[in-house]
Design a protein around this motif. Structure first.
Motif, PDB file in Angstrom:
ATOM      1  N   ALA A  88     -15.624  20.142  19.399  1.00 52.49           N
ATOM      2  CA  ALA A  88     -16.595  20.398  18.337  1.00 52.49           C
ATOM      3  C   ALA A  88     -17.992  19.971  18.762  1.00 52.49           C
ATOM      4  CB  ALA A  88     -16.181  19.675  17.062  1.00 52.49           C
ATOM      5  N   VAL A  89     -18.088  18.854  19.477  1.00 50.86           N
ATOM      6  CA  VAL A  89     -19.388  18.389  19.970  1.00 50.86           C
ATOM      7  C   VAL A  89     -19.943  19.385  20.987  1.00 50.86           C
ATOM      8  CG1 VAL A  89     -20.645  16.538  21.124  1.00 50.86           C
ATOM      9  CG2 VAL A  89     -18.785  15.981  19.560  1.00 50.86           C
ATOM     10  N   GLY A  90     -19.101  19.800  21.951  1.00 45.48           N
ATOM     11  CA  GLY A  90     -19.554  20.769  22.937  1.00 45.48           C
ATOM     12  C   GLY A  90     -19.992  22.071  22.290  1.00 45.48           C
ATOM     13  N   TYR A  91     -19.212  22.528  21.320  1.00 42.50           N
ATOM     14  CA  TYR A  91     -19.568  23.753  20.599  1.00 42.50           C
ATOM     15  C   TYR A  91     -20.932  23.582  19.928  1.00 42.50           C
ATOM     16  CZ  TYR A  91     -19.276  27.558  17.186  1.00 42.50           C
ATOM     17  OH  TYR A  91     -19.534  28.667  16.435  1.00 42.50           O
TER      18      TYR A  91
ATOM     19  N   SER B 124     -24.186  25.781  20.881  1.00 43.73           N
ATOM     20  CA  SER B 124     -24.377  26.883  19.938  1.00 43.73           C
ATOM     21  C   SER B 124     -25.556  26.655  19.010  1.00 43.73           C
ATOM     22  CB  SER B 124     -23.118  27.086  19.092  1.00 43.73           C
ATOM     23  OG  SER B 124     -22.946  26.018  18.171  1.00 43.73           O
ATOM     24  N   GLY B 125     -25.913  25.391  18.786  1.00 44.15           N
ATOM     25  CA  GLY B 125     -26.930  25.079  17.798  1.00 44.15           C
ATOM     26  C   GLY B 125     -26.396  25.048  16.384  1.00 44.15           C
ATOM     27  N   LYS B 126     -25.113  25.331  16.213  1.00 42.52           N
ATOM     28  CA  LYS B 126     -24.475  25.301  14.900  1.00 42.52           C
ATOM     29  C   LYS B 126     -23.658  24.018  14.761  1.00 42.52           C
ATOM     30  CE  LYS B 126     -22.537  29.147  13.589  1.00 42.52           C
ATOM     31  NZ  LYS B 126     -21.658  30.341  13.600  1.00 42.52           N
ATOM     32  N   ALA B 127     -23.293  23.692  13.543  1.00 39.37           N
ATOM     33  CA  ALA B 127     -22.455  22.516  13.335  1.00 39.37           C
ATOM     34  C   ALA B 127     -21.071  22.754  13.921  1.00 39.37           C
ATOM     35  CB  ALA B 127     -22.342  22.194  11.855  1.00 39.37           C
ATOM     36  N   GLY B 128     -20.554  21.777  14.627  1.00 41.40           N
ATOM     37  CA  GLY B 128     -19.170  21.805  15.062  1.00 41.40           C
ATOM     38  C   GLY B 128     -18.285  21.276  13.953  1.00 41.40           C
ATOM     39  N   VAL B 129     -17.097  21.842  13.833  1.00 46.46           N
ATOM     40  CA  VAL B 129     -16.168  21.411  12.790  1.00 46.46           C
ATOM     41  C   VAL B 129     -14.843  21.041  13.431  1.00 46.46           C
ATOM     42  CG1 VAL B 129     -15.012  22.019  10.624  1.00 46.46           C
ATOM     43  CG2 VAL B 129     -17.270  22.973  11.139  1.00 46.46           C
ATOM     44  N   CYS B 130     -14.300  19.882  13.064  1.00 51.82           N
ATOM     45  CA  CYS B 130     -12.994  19.466  13.554  1.00 51.82           C
ATOM     46  C   CYS B 130     -12.151  19.009  12.366  1.00 51.82           C
ATOM     47  CB  CYS B 130     -13.104  18.362  14.606  1.00 51.82           C
ATOM     48  SG  CYS B 130     -14.007  16.892  14.077  1.00 51.82           S
ATOM     49  N   ALA B 131     -10.841  19.038  12.540  1.00 52.21           N
ATOM     50  CA  ALA B 131      -9.930  18.654  11.462  1.00 52.21           C
ATOM     51  C   ALA B 131      -8.741  17.913  12.041  1.00 52.21           C
ATOM     52  CB  ALA B 131      -9.461  19.889  10.686  1.00 52.21           C
ATOM     53  N   ALA B 132      -8.230  16.960  11.263  1.00 54.30           N
ATOM     54  CA  ALA B 132      -7.088  16.179  11.717  1.00 54.30           C
ATOM     55  C   ALA B 132      -6.330  15.644  10.511  1.00 54.30           C
ATOM     56  CB  ALA B 132      -7.533  15.026  12.612  1.00 54.30           C
ATOM     57  N   THR B 133      -5.111  15.260  10.774  1.00 57.06           N
ATOM     58  CA  THR B 133      -4.262  14.701   9.730  1.00 57.06           C
ATOM     59  C   THR B 133      -4.668  13.266   9.404  1.00 57.06           C
ATOM     60  OG1 THR B 133      -1.949  14.389   9.075  1.00 57.06           O
ATOM     61  CG2 THR B 133      -2.518  13.818  11.342  1.00 57.06           C
TER      62      THR B 133
ATOM     63  N   VAL C  61     -19.002  18.208  11.441  1.00 55.16           N
ATOM     64  CA  VAL C  61     -18.343  17.964  10.163  1.00 55.16           C
ATOM     65  C   VAL C  61     -16.848  17.759  10.418  1.00 55.16           C
ATOM     66  CG1 VAL C  61     -17.776  18.900   7.888  1.00 55.16           C
ATOM     67  CG2 VAL C  61     -20.040  19.330   8.902  1.00 55.16           C
ATOM     68  N   ALA C  62     -16.298  16.652   9.944  1.00 57.83           N
ATOM     69  CA  ALA C  62     -14.879  16.349  10.110  1.00 57.83           C
ATOM     70  C   ALA C  62     -14.162  16.524   8.780  1.00 57.83           C
ATOM     71  CB  ALA C  62     -14.688  14.928  10.628  1.00 57.83           C
ATOM     72  N   LEU C  63     -13.066  17.273   8.802  1.00 55.73           N
ATOM     73  CA  LEU C  63     -12.179  17.414   7.643  1.00 55.73           C
ATOM     74  C   LEU C  63     -10.921  16.619   7.937  1.00 55.73           C
ATOM     75  CD1 LEU C  63     -12.526  21.275   7.118  1.00 55.73           C
ATOM     76  CD2 LEU C  63     -13.842  19.457   6.014  1.00 55.73           C
ATOM     77  N   VAL C  64     -10.633  15.629   7.095  1.00 52.40           N
ATOM     78  CA  VAL C  64      -9.575  14.672   7.408  1.00 52.40           C
ATOM     79  C   VAL C  64      -8.589  14.591   6.249  1.00 52.40           C
ATOM     80  CG1 VAL C  64      -9.079  12.329   8.170  1.00 52.40           C
ATOM     81  CG2 VAL C  64     -11.286  13.361   8.720  1.00 52.40           C
ATOM     82  N   GLY C  65      -7.311  14.653   6.571  1.00 48.01           N
ATOM     83  CA  GLY C  65      -6.275  14.508   5.558  1.00 48.01           C
ATOM     84  C   GLY C  65      -6.082  13.062   5.140  1.00 48.01           C
ATOM     85  N   GLN C  66      -5.417  12.888   4.000  1.00 48.36           N
ATOM     86  CA  GLN C  66      -5.091  11.558   3.491  1.00 48.36           C
ATOM     87  C   GLN C  66      -3.772  11.674   2.717  1.00 48.36           C
ATOM     88  OE1 GLN C  66      -4.749   8.528   3.587  1.00 48.36           O
ATOM     89  NE2 GLN C  66      -6.714   7.617   2.927  1.00 48.36           N
ATOM     90  N   THR C  67      -3.093  10.561   2.536  1.00 51.12           N
ATOM     91  CA  THR C  67      -1.853  10.582   1.770  1.00 51.12           C
ATOM     92  C   THR C  67      -2.129  10.998   0.319  1.00 51.12           C
ATOM     93  OG1 THR C  67       0.144   9.305   1.271  1.00 51.12           O
ATOM     94  CG2 THR C  67      -1.982   8.175   1.021  1.00 51.12           C
ATOM     95  N   ASN C  68      -1.086  11.327  -0.422  1.00 49.32           N
ATOM     96  CA  ASN C  68      -1.247  11.724  -1.830  1.00 49.32           C
ATOM     97  C   ASN C  68      -1.963  10.640  -2.629  1.00 49.32           C
ATOM     98  OD1 ASN C  68       0.320  13.848  -0.974  1.00 49.32           O
ATOM     99  ND2 ASN C  68       1.675  13.809  -2.749  1.00 49.32           N
ATOM    100  N   ARG C  69      -2.696  11.053  -3.624  1.00 51.37           N
ATOM    101  CA  ARG C  69      -3.425  10.084  -4.459  1.00 51.37           C
ATOM    102  C   ARG C  69      -2.478   9.072  -5.108  1.00 51.37           C
ATOM    103  NH1 ARG C  69      -6.154  14.242  -8.389  1.00 51.37           N
ATOM    104  NH2 ARG C  69      -4.119  15.171  -7.995  1.00 51.37           N
ATOM    105  N   SER C  70      -1.281   9.523  -5.464  1.00 49.71           N
ATOM    106  CA  SER C  70      -0.336   8.631  -6.132  1.00 49.71           C
ATOM    107  C   SER C  70       0.167   7.521  -5.220  1.00 49.71           C
ATOM    108  CB  SER C  70       0.857   9.439  -6.659  1.00 49.71           C
ATOM    109  OG  SER C  70       1.507  10.107  -5.585  1.00 49.71           O
ATOM    110  N   ALA C  71       0.053   7.723  -3.894  1.00 46.37           N
ATOM    111  CA  ALA C  71       0.532   6.723  -2.938  1.00 46.37           C
ATOM    112  C   ALA C  71      -0.583   5.831  -2.411  1.00 46.37           C
ATOM    113  CB  ALA C  71       1.232   7.418  -1.768  1.00 46.37           C
ATOM    114  N   MET C  72      -1.819   6.202  -2.667  1.00 45.49           N
ATOM    115  CA  MET C  72      -2.942   5.441  -2.105  1.00 45.49           C
ATOM    116  C   MET C  72      -2.960   4.021  -2.654  1.00 45.49           C
ATOM    117  SD  MET C  72      -5.831   8.473  -2.142  1.00 45.49           S
ATOM    118  CE  MET C  72      -7.164   7.430  -1.610  1.00 45.49           C
ATOM    119  N   GLY C  73      -3.132   3.080  -1.775  1.00 47.68           N
ATOM    120  CA  GLY C  73      -3.099   1.671  -2.149  1.00 47.68           C
ATOM    121  C   GLY C  73      -1.711   1.077  -2.138  1.00 47.68           C
ATOM    122  N   GLY C  74      -0.703   1.885  -1.759  1.00 46.24           N
ATOM    123  CA  GLY C  74       0.675   1.404  -1.791  1.00 46.24           C
ATOM    124  C   GLY C  74       1.271   1.160  -0.427  1.00 46.24           C
TER     125      GLY C  74
END
Length: 609
Positions: free
Chosen positions: A56-59, A63-72, A95-108
């Protein structure tokens, strides 16, 4: 539409064409949405999330455009960090798109749950938010992109797994709802006229003007060339600005700093006025003495202005627009002796580089490897370099000309981005050839596995050429030489020696091409073969670890330390070094290596140091 589907739709509206990513159950909703969206924007699968971030950084860089990456969530989010810090420190929009556990499990203390807000609060300090309900979108996506572009930095949107699966409902015209709109208007900030006038007075008063440019001057090539002509100035380049001005201009002195050139060092040493444009070059010791030059800085970021040197005038503004306001106020220098000296120094430097490349080594001189590429680079080539001694030869031996582009990890100076940068560049410009210069340490760290990524995608590129040149010397060479020069320590093999792998053979086994080069007379033919290949190509150059990547402008004590380490205990020769005789040092450095007979090289070739 699900939230995940809306996110991909919003990415398309932001003209995102590629997302560099790796799968995991924390982004299962997004993966399913990609399937429903016919893989738009395209999901580019790396072998590791860190490589996705580097791609994403190299892109973004090319390119002059924002690089986008995603991960779990959890480990995937952690793996992105090194590449994201590379973007943050080099001021690249990602811009990074990152997953997270379900809201009901957060803090558990749930599986793969980590505190992503705290983890990302530094690397994405300008914008890092978690989507808790669908109505937060599209505002979060829009602000992430606008912030990344406007501040040239990293932003992150964290999306819990259950939120990804919710039906999307937009924000309404109601209390505590935040509607959003697309796009980022174009703007070019400029300094006040009074400040521009003060800067012109400083520059007009100078007789020996030195200009230092960085990547922030990339959109101001014509203006910098005109300014250098009017002021009779020499122009040095921070490494991230290597491709801003062509290296074949006679007054361009090349890189500055630890990996820099002698004419850049002398330009800064002998000037009476300094103008720095679009750079935060950190090494003050390579700039003029603090009380010996008047200074002007131009930078678009007020947070970065006035750093590194006691500048008399600080101009906050876009480089091109600021220079357009400055140029009419400048007086053309009638005396051109300063410019003539700079051009003479530059011409001599390239002669020195040719002589250094001609010094024999065992088995191959790495400087010759890169010098042989210099004249062969296609006019539209993209070049990346990894951190380590490969960056030295990239900085000193390659002349980027015309449309050529080049980059490396500038501020973070991390190992490993050379190959993924080149892959990101190929997705940004599939019609242009790309070359990565990497050491064997970086190639083993992650470059070899990213050739698997190249093997997966190369047939989609209109120009399939992606050349990876491995400088294979069995040593983590930059650190080895730093230990010798700075600590007076010999090579500590337990930390420095790396195994010899058949890089070219591995490339062939995964459907690519490759060749191993073990003799100097094979170097040029290998480059020609790689540049004519119909697929990615790995060249395994067996190079000499005894060729020192020390600055050619080093002080005498540094030269002595490096030479003394090479001599490895020869008391008679060591005594000569300790006497501080530069001529003797120059004679001995090439002679400490076994000569292997590069065609046309003679025993009297000197390092020119």
């Amino acid at each position: 539409m699900k939230v995940s589907g809306h996110i991909l739709q919003r990415l398309r509206e932001w003209e995102v064409e590629h997302v560099f990513a790796y799968a995991g159950d924390g982004i299962n909703g997004l993966l399913a949405a990609w399937g429903r969206a016919d893989d738009r924007p395209r999901f580019v699968q790396s072998r590791h999330e860190e490589m996705s971030a580097f791609q994403a950084v190299g892109y973004a860089k090319f390119s002059g455009k924002a690089g986008v990456c995603a991960a779990t969530s959890g480990p995937g989010a952690i793996h992105l960090l090194n590449g994201l810090y590379d973007a943050k420190l080099d001021h690249v929009p990602v811009v990074a798109l990152v997953g997270q556990t379900n809201r009901s499990a957060m803090g558990g203390s749930y599986q793969q749950e980590i505190d992503l807000q705290n983890l990302y609060k530094d690397v994405a300090s300008d914008f890092c938010e978690t989507a808790m309900v669908p109505e937060q979108l599209p505002n979060l996506i829009d602000r992430a992109f606008r912030t990344a572009y406007a501040r040239r930095t990293v932003t992150a949107v964290i999306i819990p797994a259950d939120v990804q699966e919710l039906d999307y409902s937009p924000p309404t015209h109601a209390f505590k709802m935040v509607p959003s709109s697309m796009g980022l208007g174009r703007y070019a900030p400029v300094p006040a006229d009074a400040d521009v006038e003060r800067a012109a007075e400083v520059l007009n008063a100078g007789e020996k003007v030195a200009v230092l440019i960085g990547q922030g001057a990339r959109g101001a090539r014509a203006e910098v060339e005109e300014l250098a002509d009017v002021l009779g100035a020499g122009v040095a380049k921070a490494l991230l600005g290597k491709d801003v001005l062509p290296d074949d201009l006679p007054y361009v002195t090349g890189a500055i700093g630890l990996l820099g050139t002698r004419p850049s060092y002398e330009l800064m040493r002998d000037r009476d006025t300094l103008l720095m444009i679009g750079s935060s070059f950190p090494y003050t010791q390579f700039m003029p003495e603090l009380d010996q030059a008047r200074g002007v800085q131009i930078d678009i970021d007020p947070h970065m202005i006035g750093m590194r040197y006691p500048f008399e005038v600080n101009l906050v503004g876009d480089a091109a627009e600021t220079l357009r306001r400055l140029l009419p106020r400048l007086d053309r220098k009638k005396k051109r002796s300063w410019r003539e000296k700079v051009e003479k120094d530059v011409a001599r430097w390239w002669e020195v580089m040719q002589r250094r490349a001609a010094v024999d080594a065992d088995p191959v001189n790495p400087e010759y490897v890169v010098h042989a590429l210099d004249g062969r680079l296609p006019d539209d080539a993209i070049v990346t370099a990894d951190s380590g001694s490969a960056a030295n030869w990239y900085a000193r031996h390659l002349r980027l000309r015309g449309r050529m582009r080049g980059s490396l990890s500038g501020t973070l100076a991390t190992m490993g981005p050379g190959v993924p940068y080149a892959i990101g560049a190929k997705f940004a410009h599939p019609e242009r050839p790309a070359t990565a210069l990497v050491g064997d340490g970086a190639m083993q760290m992650n470059g070899m596995m990213e050739m698997v990524t190249a093997a997966k995608y190369w047939q989609d590129w209109s120009d399939p050429r992606l050349i990876v040149a491995v400088l294979n010397n069995g040593d983590l060479n930059q650190v080895t030489w730093e230990m010798r020069a700075m600590s007076g320590a010999p090579q500590f093999e337990q930390s420095q020696a790396v195994p010899d792998l058949p890089y070219a053979e591995i490339a062939q086994r995964i459907g690519l091409e490759g060749v191993r080069v073990e003799k100097p007379e094979q170097v040029e033919a290998a480059w020609d073969r790689a540049l004519a290949a119909d697929r990615p190509f790995v060249i395994d150059f067996r190079t000499d670890p005894a060729v020192p990547p020390v600055p050619p402008h080093a002080e005498l004590d540094q030269i002595e330390a490096a030479a003394f380490a090479v001599l490895k205990g020869d008391s008679d020769r060591a005594s000569m070094v300790k006497q501080g005789l530069k001529a003797k040092v120059q004679e001995m450095l090439p002679g400490t290596r076994k000569r292997s007979g590069r065609p046309g090289a003679g025993a009297d070739d000197s390092t020119g140091g």
